[in-house]
Motif scaffolding. Structure first.
Motif, PDB file in Angstrom:
ATOM      1  N   ALA A 270     -10.794  18.459   1.815  1.00  0.00           N
ATOM      2  CA  ALA A 270     -10.163  17.823   0.653  1.00  0.00           C
ATOM      3  C   ALA A 270     -11.202  17.006  -0.112  1.00  0.00           C
ATOM      4  CB  ALA A 270      -9.000  16.935   1.090  1.00  0.00           C
ATOM      5  N   THR A 271     -11.045  16.993  -1.416  1.00  0.00           N
ATOM      6  CA  THR A 271     -12.017  16.327  -2.295  1.00  0.00           C
ATOM      7  C   THR A 271     -11.283  15.473  -3.317  1.00  0.00           C
ATOM      8  OG1 THR A 271     -13.603  18.132  -2.031  1.00  0.00           O
ATOM      9  CG2 THR A 271     -13.848  16.758  -3.988  1.00  0.00           C
TER      10      THR A 271
ATOM     11  N   PHE B  56     -15.775  12.821  -4.399  1.00  0.00           N
ATOM     12  CA  PHE B  56     -15.872  12.191  -3.081  1.00  0.00           C
ATOM     13  C   PHE B  56     -15.325  13.129  -2.014  1.00  0.00           C
ATOM     14  CE2 PHE B  56     -15.118   8.956  -6.303  1.00  0.00           C
ATOM     15  CZ  PHE B  56     -16.063   7.977  -6.018  1.00  0.00           C
ATOM     16  N   GLU B  57     -16.051  13.276  -0.919  1.00  0.00           N
ATOM     17  CA  GLU B  57     -15.523  13.998   0.240  1.00  0.00           C
ATOM     18  C   GLU B  57     -14.495  13.115   0.928  1.00  0.00           C
ATOM     19  OE1 GLU B  57     -18.792  15.146   2.788  1.00  0.00           O
ATOM     20  OE2 GLU B  57     -20.058  15.474   1.040  1.00  0.00           O
ATOM     21  N   VAL B  58     -13.463  13.748   1.483  1.00  0.00           N
ATOM     22  CA  VAL B  58     -12.346  13.014   2.078  1.00  0.00           C
ATOM     23  C   VAL B  58     -12.336  13.181   3.602  1.00  0.00           C
ATOM     24  CG1 VAL B  58      -9.810  12.925   2.239  1.00  0.00           C
ATOM     25  CG2 VAL B  58     -10.937  13.140   0.001  1.00  0.00           C
ATOM     26  N   ASN B  59     -12.146  12.083   4.303  1.00  0.00           N
ATOM     27  CA  ASN B  59     -11.916  12.137   5.748  1.00  0.00           C
ATOM     28  C   ASN B  59     -10.408  12.322   5.955  1.00  0.00           C
ATOM     29  OD1 ASN B  59     -11.337  11.297   8.510  1.00  0.00           O
ATOM     30  ND2 ASN B  59     -13.501  10.757   8.603  1.00  0.00           N
TER      31      ASN B  59
ATOM     32  N   LEU C 111       0.837  -1.208   0.000  1.00  0.00           N
ATOM     33  CA  LEU C 111       0.000   0.000   0.000  1.00  0.00           C
ATOM     34  C   LEU C 111       0.870   1.255   0.000  1.00  0.00           C
ATOM     35  CD1 LEU C 111      -2.875   1.271   0.161  1.00  0.00           C
ATOM     36  CD2 LEU C 111      -2.497   1.438   2.628  1.00  0.00           C
ATOM     37  N   ILE C 112       0.692   2.088  -1.020  1.00  0.00           N
ATOM     38  CA  ILE C 112       1.396   3.378  -1.067  1.00  0.00           C
ATOM     39  C   ILE C 112       0.603   4.393  -0.256  1.00  0.00           C
ATOM     40  CG2 ILE C 112       2.259   5.191  -2.602  1.00  0.00           C
ATOM     41  CD1 ILE C 112       2.446   2.923  -4.775  1.00  0.00           C
ATOM     42  N   TRP C 113      -0.681   4.502  -0.519  1.00  0.00           N
ATOM     43  CA  TRP C 113      -1.556   5.351   0.291  1.00  0.00           C
ATOM     44  C   TRP C 113      -3.007   4.925   0.126  1.00  0.00           C
ATOM     45  CZ3 TRP C 113      -4.780   7.019  -3.300  1.00  0.00           C
ATOM     46  CH2 TRP C 113      -4.312   7.501  -4.521  1.00  0.00           C
ATOM     47  N   LYS C 114      -3.803   5.317   1.119  1.00  0.00           N
ATOM     48  CA  LYS C 114      -5.265   5.216   1.033  1.00  0.00           C
ATOM     49  C   LYS C 114      -5.865   6.562   1.383  1.00  0.00           C
ATOM     50  CE  LYS C 114      -9.495   3.402   3.081  1.00  0.00           C
ATOM     51  NZ  LYS C 114     -10.171   2.493   4.036  1.00  0.00           N
ATOM     52  N   VAL C 115      -6.814   7.019   0.581  1.00  0.00           N
ATOM     53  CA  VAL C 115      -7.632   8.194   0.891  1.00  0.00           C
ATOM     54  C   VAL C 115      -9.009   7.686   1.312  1.00  0.00           C
ATOM     55  CG1 VAL C 115      -8.765  10.224  -0.082  1.00  0.00           C
ATOM     56  CG2 VAL C 115      -6.397   9.705  -0.695  1.00  0.00           C
ATOM     57  N   TRP C 116      -9.482   8.121   2.480  1.00  0.00           N
ATOM     58  CA  TRP C 116     -10.783   7.682   2.997  1.00  0.00           C
ATOM     59  C   TRP C 116     -11.867   8.628   2.509  1.00  0.00           C
ATOM     60  CZ3 TRP C 116     -11.269   3.922   7.268  1.00  0.00           C
ATOM     61  CH2 TRP C 116     -10.057   3.298   7.569  1.00  0.00           C
ATOM     62  N   THR C 117     -12.927   8.061   1.931  1.00  0.00           N
ATOM     63  CA  THR C 117     -14.007   8.893   1.400  1.00  0.00           C
ATOM     64  C   THR C 117     -15.309   8.613   2.156  1.00  0.00           C
ATOM     65  OG1 THR C 117     -14.548   7.260  -0.298  1.00  0.00           O
ATOM     66  CG2 THR C 117     -12.960   8.957  -0.888  1.00  0.00           C
ATOM     67  N   GLU C 118     -16.209   9.609   2.101  1.00  0.00           N
ATOM     68  CA  GLU C 118     -17.481   9.467   2.821  1.00  0.00           C
ATOM     69  C   GLU C 118     -18.453  10.504   2.283  1.00  0.00           C
ATOM     70  OE1 GLU C 118     -16.212  10.208   6.840  1.00  0.00           O
ATOM     71  OE2 GLU C 118     -16.161  12.372   6.534  1.00  0.00           O
TER      72      GLU C 118
END
Lengths: 99, 99
Positions: free
Chosen positions: B2-3, B86-89, A36-43
């Motif tokens: 962030a988006t 997507f909205e970002v946490n 895993l290089i990165w994860k962006v969490w979305t919601e």
């Protein structure tokens, strides 16, 4: 080849600061995921969905994570998981700080 | 907030190394886009699609870029553009190196 995954699934929350508290341990676990290089969490509380975008070093690692995370989400009672996988152009992504 | 934006559109190529040569100047231009944290370039010669994932500092900057890039793609004769926002946490994304 680096691979981008985009997960999205129905969620009644938590979102925002509450999610940050609830999922801190999970995030620490995911940060150690192989490749895993990165994860962006979305919601999105309005659409009642959550998910994430992930960049993995290889397609194989992305596929292994897809299996693992889908099983984990199902264990949380989450169904209706949408997963999309994208091949990454690393040379162009390097110019735009994505890799 | 962030988006994250995910673009995808039909493409007959170029892909891979040829795309890296053809779009190098465009990538350098995009790297200076206001509010852009990173862009990952995606492509799939088998499905005949290309696109990208972008992380922007704010929703306003993401919306401005969506307008600008959609117009640019249309100028290349590209139609059928799929854009997801997507909205970002940010707190969780920071733990997983996404922000």
């Amino acid at each position: 080849m680096a691979t981008l995954l985009v997960f999205e699934f129905p969620s009644e929350g938590p979102f925002g600061d509450e999610a940050a508290k609830a999922y801190r341990g999970l995030a620490e676990d995911i940060s150690g995921e192989p490749g895993l290089i990165w994860k962006v969490w979305t919601e999105d509380p309005d659409r009642k969905v959550a998910g994430g975008a992930y960049l993995f070093e290889t397609g194989e690692q992305a596929r292994a994570y897809t299996q693992k995370h889908s099983t984990r989400l199902a264990g949380f009672g989450i169904t209706g998981i949408d997963v999309r996988s994208f091949e990454v152009n690393e040379a162009l992504s390097a110019i735009t700080r994505g890799r």
